[in-house]
Design a protein around this motif. Sequence first.
Motif, PDB file in Angstrom:
ATOM      1  N   MET A 113     -48.575  34.991 -71.722  1.00 13.21           N
ATOM      2  CA  MET A 113     -47.861  34.630 -70.497  1.00 13.21           C
ATOM      3  C   MET A 113     -47.275  35.808 -69.719  1.00 13.21           C
ATOM      4  SD  MET A 113     -48.442  31.459 -70.301  1.00 13.21           S
ATOM      5  CE  MET A 113     -47.272  30.837 -69.121  1.00 13.21           C
ATOM      6  N   GLU A 114     -47.781  37.009 -69.923  1.00 14.48           N
ATOM      7  CA  GLU A 114     -47.296  38.129 -69.117  1.00 14.48           C
ATOM      8  C   GLU A 114     -47.574  37.871 -67.640  1.00 14.48           C
ATOM      9  OE1 GLU A 114     -48.035  39.843 -73.162  1.00 14.48           O
ATOM     10  OE2 GLU A 114     -49.288  38.699 -71.813  1.00 14.48           O
ATOM     11  N   GLN A 115     -46.712  38.402 -66.790  1.00 18.27           N
ATOM     12  CA  GLN A 115     -46.875  38.249 -65.350  1.00 18.27           C
ATOM     13  C   GLN A 115     -48.141  38.950 -64.847  1.00 18.27           C
ATOM     14  OE1 GLN A 115     -44.633  36.729 -62.862  1.00 18.27           O
ATOM     15  NE2 GLN A 115     -44.184  35.647 -64.751  1.00 18.27           N
ATOM     16  N   VAL A 116     -48.425  40.116 -65.427  1.00 16.52           N
ATOM     17  CA  VAL A 116     -49.570  40.919 -65.018  1.00 16.52           C
ATOM     18  C   VAL A 116     -50.168  41.573 -66.262  1.00 16.52           C
ATOM     19  CG1 VAL A 116     -48.227  43.001 -64.517  1.00 16.52           C
ATOM     20  CG2 VAL A 116     -50.353  42.600 -63.292  1.00 16.52           C
ATOM     21  N   HIS A 117     -51.448  41.864 -66.231  1.00 17.04           N
ATOM     22  CA  HIS A 117     -52.169  42.438 -67.377  1.00 17.04           C
ATOM     23  C   HIS A 117     -51.957  41.584 -68.628  1.00 17.04           C
ATOM     24  CE1 HIS A 117     -53.265  45.744 -64.905  1.00 17.04           C
ATOM     25  NE2 HIS A 117     -52.028  46.152 -64.739  1.00 17.04           N
ATOM     26  N   GLU A 118     -52.132  40.279 -68.438  1.00 16.82           N
ATOM     27  CA  GLU A 118     -51.978  39.309 -69.516  1.00 16.82           C
ATOM     28  C   GLU A 118     -52.972  39.580 -70.642  1.00 16.82           C
ATOM     29  OE1 GLU A 118     -55.073  38.168 -66.741  1.00 16.82           O
ATOM     30  OE2 GLU A 118     -53.036  38.842 -66.459  1.00 16.82           O
ATOM     31  N   GLY A 119     -52.536  39.248 -71.822  1.00 21.18           N
ATOM     32  CA  GLY A 119     -53.404  39.354 -72.979  1.00 21.18           C
ATOM     33  C   GLY A 119     -54.046  38.005 -73.259  1.00 21.18           C
ATOM     34  N   PHE A 120     -54.552  37.846 -74.463  1.00 21.58           N
ATOM     35  CA  PHE A 120     -55.203  36.595 -74.826  1.00 21.58           C
ATOM     36  C   PHE A 120     -54.891  36.272 -76.282  1.00 21.58           C
ATOM     37  CE2 PHE A 120     -58.108  39.911 -75.982  1.00 21.58           C
ATOM     38  CZ  PHE A 120     -58.683  39.488 -77.167  1.00 21.58           C
ATOM     39  N   VAL A 121     -55.063  35.005 -76.612  1.00 18.66           N
ATOM     40  CA  VAL A 121     -54.866  34.520 -77.969  1.00 18.66           C
ATOM     41  C   VAL A 121     -56.193  33.940 -78.443  1.00 18.66           C
ATOM     42  CG1 VAL A 121     -53.595  32.925 -79.456  1.00 18.66           C
ATOM     43  CG2 VAL A 121     -52.447  33.981 -77.487  1.00 18.66           C
ATOM     44  N   ASN A 122     -56.734  34.530 -79.504  1.00 15.90           N
ATOM     45  CA  ASN A 122     -57.994  34.073 -80.091  1.00 15.90           C
ATOM     46  C   ASN A 122     -57.702  32.855 -80.953  1.00 15.90           C
ATOM     47  OD1 ASN A 122     -60.327  33.700 -81.590  1.00 15.90           O
ATOM     48  ND2 ASN A 122     -60.635  35.863 -82.026  1.00 15.90           N
ATOM     49  N   LYS A 123     -58.248  31.706 -80.602  1.00 17.05           N
ATOM     50  CA  LYS A 123     -58.054  30.477 -81.367  1.00 17.05           C
ATOM     51  C   LYS A 123     -59.276  30.158 -82.219  1.00 17.05           C
ATOM     52  CE  LYS A 123     -54.498  28.260 -78.804  1.00 17.05           C
ATOM     53  NZ  LYS A 123     -53.731  27.686 -79.872  1.00 17.05           N
ATOM     54  N   SER A 124     -60.169  31.127 -82.328  1.00 20.72           N
ATOM     55  CA  SER A 124     -61.361  30.993 -83.149  1.00 20.72           C
ATOM     56  C   SER A 124     -61.148  31.757 -84.447  1.00 20.72           C
ATOM     57  CB  SER A 124     -62.565  31.588 -82.395  1.00 20.72           C
ATOM     58  OG  SER A 124     -63.699  31.657 -83.228  1.00 20.72           O
ATOM     59  N   ASN A 125     -61.885  31.402 -85.466  1.00 17.76           N
ATOM     60  CA  ASN A 125     -61.807  32.155 -86.720  1.00 17.76           C
ATOM     61  C   ASN A 125     -62.897  33.228 -86.779  1.00 17.76           C
ATOM     62  OD1 ASN A 125     -64.039  30.546 -87.038  1.00 17.76           O
ATOM     63  ND2 ASN A 125     -63.368  29.599 -88.950  1.00 17.76           N
ATOM     64  N   LYS A 126     -63.540  33.464 -85.646  1.00 15.13           N
ATOM     65  CA  LYS A 126     -64.627  34.448 -85.578  1.00 15.13           C
ATOM     66  C   LYS A 126     -64.178  35.683 -84.798  1.00 15.13           C
ATOM     67  CE  LYS A 126     -68.066  30.757 -85.567  1.00 15.13           C
ATOM     68  NZ  LYS A 126     -69.116  30.102 -84.767  1.00 15.13           N
ATOM     69  N   GLU A 127     -64.881  36.782 -85.012  1.00 14.91           N
ATOM     70  CA  GLU A 127     -64.585  38.000 -84.264  1.00 14.91           C
ATOM     71  C   GLU A 127     -65.020  37.847 -82.812  1.00 14.91           C
ATOM     72  OE1 GLU A 127     -68.120  41.062 -84.933  1.00 14.91           O
ATOM     73  OE2 GLU A 127     -67.319  40.313 -86.842  1.00 14.91           O
ATOM     74  N   ILE A 128     -64.656  38.810 -81.992  1.00 12.91           N
ATOM     75  CA  ILE A 128     -64.997  38.807 -80.577  1.00 12.91           C
ATOM     76  C   ILE A 128     -66.276  39.606 -80.366  1.00 12.91           C
ATOM     77  CG2 ILE A 128     -64.240  39.583 -78.293  1.00 12.91           C
ATOM     78  CD1 ILE A 128     -61.370  38.974 -79.293  1.00 12.91           C
ATOM     79  N   GLY A 129     -67.189  39.055 -79.588  1.00 14.58           N
ATOM     80  CA  GLY A 129     -68.447  39.725 -79.295  1.00 14.58           C
ATOM     81  C   GLY A 129     -68.413  40.429 -77.954  1.00 14.58           C
ATOM     82  N   TYR A 130     -69.484  41.152 -77.674  1.00 14.65           N
ATOM     83  CA  TYR A 130     -69.614  41.910 -76.430  1.00 14.65           C
ATOM     84  C   TYR A 130     -70.980  41.641 -75.828  1.00 14.65           C
ATOM     85  CZ  TYR A 130     -65.481  44.518 -77.760  1.00 14.65           C
ATOM     86  OH  TYR A 130     -64.186  44.865 -78.109  1.00 14.65           O
ATOM     87  N   LEU A 131     -71.003  41.313 -74.546  1.00 12.59           N
ATOM     88  CA  LEU A 131     -72.273  41.204 -73.851  1.00 12.59           C
ATOM     89  C   LEU A 131     -72.793  42.611 -73.572  1.00 12.59           C
ATOM     90  CD1 LEU A 131     -71.448  38.228 -73.568  1.00 12.59           C
ATOM     91  CD2 LEU A 131     -72.300  38.305 -71.246  1.00 12.59           C
ATOM     92  N   ASN A 132     -74.083  42.721 -73.381  1.00 14.50           N
ATOM     93  CA  ASN A 132     -74.708  44.015 -73.115  1.00 14.50           C
ATOM     94  C   ASN A 132     -74.726  44.369 -71.631  1.00 14.50           C
ATOM     95  OD1 ASN A 132     -75.499  44.618 -75.847  1.00 14.50           O
ATOM     96  ND2 ASN A 132     -76.979  42.973 -75.629  1.00 14.50           N
ATOM     97  N   ASN A 133     -74.828  43.356 -70.789  1.00 18.91           N
ATOM     98  CA  ASN A 133     -74.969  43.596 -69.353  1.00 18.91           C
ATOM     99  C   ASN A 133     -73.612  43.565 -68.656  1.00 18.91           C
ATOM    100  OD1 ASN A 133     -77.975  43.791 -68.968  1.00 18.91           O
ATOM    101  ND2 ASN A 133     -77.816  41.897 -70.153  1.00 18.91           N
ATOM    102  N   HIS A 134     -73.564  44.111 -67.453  1.00 26.66           N
ATOM    103  CA  HIS A 134     -72.316  44.346 -66.734  1.00 26.66           C
ATOM    104  C   HIS A 134     -72.114  43.395 -65.561  1.00 26.66           C
ATOM    105  CE1 HIS A 134     -73.696  48.167 -68.463  1.00 26.66           C
ATOM    106  NE2 HIS A 134     -72.416  48.455 -68.608  1.00 26.66           N
ATOM    107  N   ILE A 135     -70.861  42.986 -65.376  1.00 25.65           N
ATOM    108  CA  ILE A 135     -70.489  42.383 -64.103  1.00 25.65           C
ATOM    109  C   ILE A 135     -69.999  43.516 -63.211  1.00 25.65           C
ATOM    110  CG2 ILE A 135     -69.927  40.120 -65.068  1.00 25.65           C
ATOM    111  CD1 ILE A 135     -66.976  40.841 -64.766  1.00 25.65           C
ATOM    112  N   TRP A 136     -69.921  43.250 -61.938  1.00 22.25           N
ATOM    113  CA  TRP A 136     -69.435  44.244 -60.986  1.00 22.25           C
ATOM    114  C   TRP A 136     -68.059  43.833 -60.501  1.00 22.25           C
ATOM    115  CZ3 TRP A 136     -74.298  44.326 -57.347  1.00 22.25           C
ATOM    116  CH2 TRP A 136     -75.357  44.909 -58.035  1.00 22.25           C
TER     117      TRP A 136
END
Length: 184
Positions: free
Chosen positions: A141-164
């Motif tokens: 709930m930060e006003q700016v540069h909010e973080g996130f809460v992982n509600k999964s029991n799995k690790e976080i993945g990374y896509l290979n391609n880029h958004i602009w």
Amino acid sequence: MKISVYIIAFNEAEKIRDCINSVLWADEIVVADSHSTDGTTEIAHELGAKIIHIPFQGYGSLRNQAIKHCSGEWILSLDSDERCTDKVRDEILELINNPPLDIYKIPRINFFMGKWIKFSGWYPNYRQPQLFKNGKMIYSMEQVHEGFVNKSNKEIGYLNNHIWQFPFKDTEQLIHKANRYSSL
């Protein structure tokens, strides 16, 4: 699998059309608007997006409210200054058919005054995860540069391609955003 895209916006008439056009392939597009007065919502409506008006009480709150309006099994989060490329679209559509993970970060290429910023921590640039299964992530709930809460029991993945991302068209926008964020 149904995919929802939510886009946060406030007075982004100059950018919202390109953002929405980049995700017209999605099953649902939700624009979480903080009461724009410049025609942002009219443009979004014209392009078929579902508009929800959310009073701004910080970016974490805004994003969590947007998620509540997404009906897809998967959610892609975009800011109105971001564009989903065809390569990211294809990677997402392939991934969600047999996903090994529940949450993914997507690298961003940032442009400033028309030029790709390749240094100073701006490439590859990741913010919080932008692709996740509905119910597997919320924002802090930060006003700016909010973080996130992982509600999964799995690790976080990374896509290979880029958004602009096109955060600033000129130094005036850069200074305005810095002043707004410092006030928050």
